[in-house]
Design a protein around this motif. Sequence first.
Motif, PDB file in Angstrom:
ATOM      1  N   LEU A 275      -8.994 -17.490 -10.668  1.00  0.00           N
ATOM      2  CA  LEU A 275      -8.082 -17.799 -11.374  1.00  0.00           C
ATOM      3  C   LEU A 275      -8.419 -18.963 -12.614  1.00  0.00           C
ATOM      4  CD1 LEU A 275      -5.906 -19.542  -8.997  1.00  0.00           C
ATOM      5  CD2 LEU A 275      -5.846 -17.047  -8.998  1.00  0.00           C
ATOM      6  N   CYS A 276      -7.737 -18.085 -13.653  1.00  0.00           N
ATOM      7  CA  CYS A 276      -8.155 -18.543 -15.401  1.00  0.00           C
ATOM      8  C   CYS A 276      -6.731 -18.715 -15.826  1.00  0.00           C
ATOM      9  CB  CYS A 276      -9.099 -17.985 -15.934  1.00  0.00           C
ATOM     10  SG  CYS A 276      -9.467 -17.717 -17.129  1.00  0.00           S
ATOM     11  N   GLY A 277      -6.579 -19.635 -16.057  1.00  0.00           N
ATOM     12  CA  GLY A 277      -5.689 -20.314 -17.030  1.00  0.00           C
ATOM     13  C   GLY A 277      -3.836 -20.185 -16.207  1.00  0.00           C
ATOM     14  N   GLU A 278      -2.705 -20.106 -16.772  1.00  0.00           N
ATOM     15  CA  GLU A 278      -1.867 -19.830 -17.009  1.00  0.00           C
ATOM     16  C   GLU A 278      -1.071 -18.258 -16.495  1.00  0.00           C
ATOM     17  OE1 GLU A 278       0.527 -21.926 -15.988  1.00  0.00           O
ATOM     18  OE2 GLU A 278      -1.027 -23.887 -15.833  1.00  0.00           O
ATOM     19  N   THR A 279      -0.002 -17.923 -15.775  1.00  0.00           N
ATOM     20  CA  THR A 279       0.269 -16.196 -15.687  1.00  0.00           C
ATOM     21  C   THR A 279       0.770 -15.501 -17.205  1.00  0.00           C
ATOM     22  OG1 THR A 279       2.676 -17.218 -15.050  1.00  0.00           O
ATOM     23  CG2 THR A 279      -0.027 -16.322 -13.415  1.00  0.00           C
TER      24      THR A 279
ATOM     25  N   LYS B 115      -7.790 -16.992 -24.230  1.00  0.00           N
ATOM     26  CA  LYS B 115      -6.519 -16.577 -24.216  1.00  0.00           C
ATOM     27  C   LYS B 115      -4.986 -17.333 -24.822  1.00  0.00           C
ATOM     28  CE  LYS B 115      -4.863 -16.385 -19.704  1.00  0.00           C
ATOM     29  NZ  LYS B 115      -4.334 -16.790 -18.764  1.00  0.00           N
TER      30      LYS B 115
ATOM     31  N   LYS C 235      -2.719 -11.692 -16.071  1.00  0.00           N
ATOM     32  CA  LYS C 235      -2.767 -11.855 -16.542  1.00  0.00           C
ATOM     33  C   LYS C 235      -3.835 -13.453 -16.569  1.00  0.00           C
ATOM     34  CE  LYS C 235       1.489 -11.165 -19.365  1.00  0.00           C
ATOM     35  NZ  LYS C 235       2.587 -11.421 -20.004  1.00  0.00           N
ATOM     36  N   THR C 236      -4.261 -13.819 -14.757  1.00  0.00           N
ATOM     37  CA  THR C 236      -4.798 -15.053 -14.868  1.00  0.00           C
ATOM     38  C   THR C 236      -5.735 -15.104 -14.608  1.00  0.00           C
ATOM     39  OG1 THR C 236      -4.152 -16.886 -13.442  1.00  0.00           O
ATOM     40  CG2 THR C 236      -3.219 -15.446 -12.484  1.00  0.00           C
ATOM     41  N   SER C 237      -6.436 -14.080 -13.129  1.00  0.00           N
ATOM     42  CA  SER C 237      -7.710 -13.267 -12.553  1.00  0.00           C
ATOM     43  C   SER C 237      -8.430 -12.581 -13.503  1.00  0.00           C
ATOM     44  CB  SER C 237      -7.000 -12.577 -11.193  1.00  0.00           C
ATOM     45  OG  SER C 237      -5.827 -12.907 -10.698  1.00  0.00           O
TER      46      SER C 237
END
Length: 315
Positions: A129-133, A151, A108-110
Motif C-alpha cells: 500500500l502506498c498513500g491514499e486511494t 503521488k 491508485k494505492t497498490s
Amino acid sequence: DMLQVILLGGATCVGFARHSDGTLYMAAGRGVFRWNSNLLWDLMYVHASANATGIAAYKGNIYVCYGSGVSYIYGTVTTWTTAAAGATGEAQLFSTLRDELWKCGVDKTSVYKSVSSPVTAADWGAALLCGETNTQFNSMSAYQDSMYVGKEDGLFSFLRTYDDGAAANVFKNLTQSYARFASTSNFKHMVDWAGLLYMGLEHSGLLSFDGGTFNDLRSMITDEAASLDNTNLSGEIVALAPSTTDLFFFIDSYISQGGALMALHRRPNLPIQVHMLDLHWLTNVDRADFIPLGITTGNDFHLLAVVGRVATASG
C-alpha cells in the motif's frame, strides 16, 4: 516533402526504455517505437484502443502498460504478448530495481514487485500500500537501492527492513506537508542524475533529493529566466531528460502558450548551474505533447530526442 502520420490517440509520449541490446524504445499514444541507426523512430506496435501510460525494460523484454481495464504487453521488435486479463495484468507505471520489475496498480494505492518474469497473477507479490486511494500515481523511479513513488500528495519511499532487521515492506511518506496542497503536477518525471533524485512540482518547482534532504531549485530557475527577460516561466515542468553533463527540462508558461528548454549543467569541482538553452524558447507548442525523452549517443554526436506537436492556428 514530408508525410506526417499521427496515430489515433495522439502522440503524447510517456517515456522510453533501453533494451539490454542497447536499443531505445519509446511509448507514445497507442504506439511503441524503436530508435534506429538512421535517426528515425520505427513503429513496432499499435494498441487497438488504449494509450500507453508507462514503459520499462526487464529481462530481455520491453514492458508497456495502459492503465485501468487494459492488460500490459511485453516483447521486442514486432513480437508482443498480452499479459493475463484482470487487475494483476494491468499497471499504471513500470520501473525496475535490483532483479525486480515494479508496477503501480490501477487502484491508485497498490504497488507490486515481481517474483519472476511477470506474465500471470502468480508472478507478482502481494500488494504494497502506498498513500491514499484518492490521489493518482505520478511517477516511479529507483534510487539508492530503493523504490520511490511520486503521488499527487507526496513522495513515498520503500522500506524493506526496520532498524532491527525485521522485514518491513512498507512505503513511507517523506513529504507529509504536500497532503495539504495535492496537485497533478507534483512529483512527476522523476529521474536519477549526478547522484541525486530530481522531480518536478507545480509552478516551476524542481526538487533534488539526496536520500535525506530536499533542495528546492525554484529560485535558480526563476533567476535565470529573469536574467533573460523571460519572467513568464511560472508553469509546470513537464519533462526531465538526463545526459552525462546536463539535466534538460522543459518548463511551460501559464501566461502564454509555449515554454522553454532549460538545463542544469554540471562542471568538475563547481556548483551545478541552470541555463536556458539559446534559441530554444518554443512558442506555439502544445505542452501536453512535448516530452524530451533522453540522450542518444553516437560516434560523433549527442542528440536530445524530443517528441512534440506544434499547435495549429486554431489551437
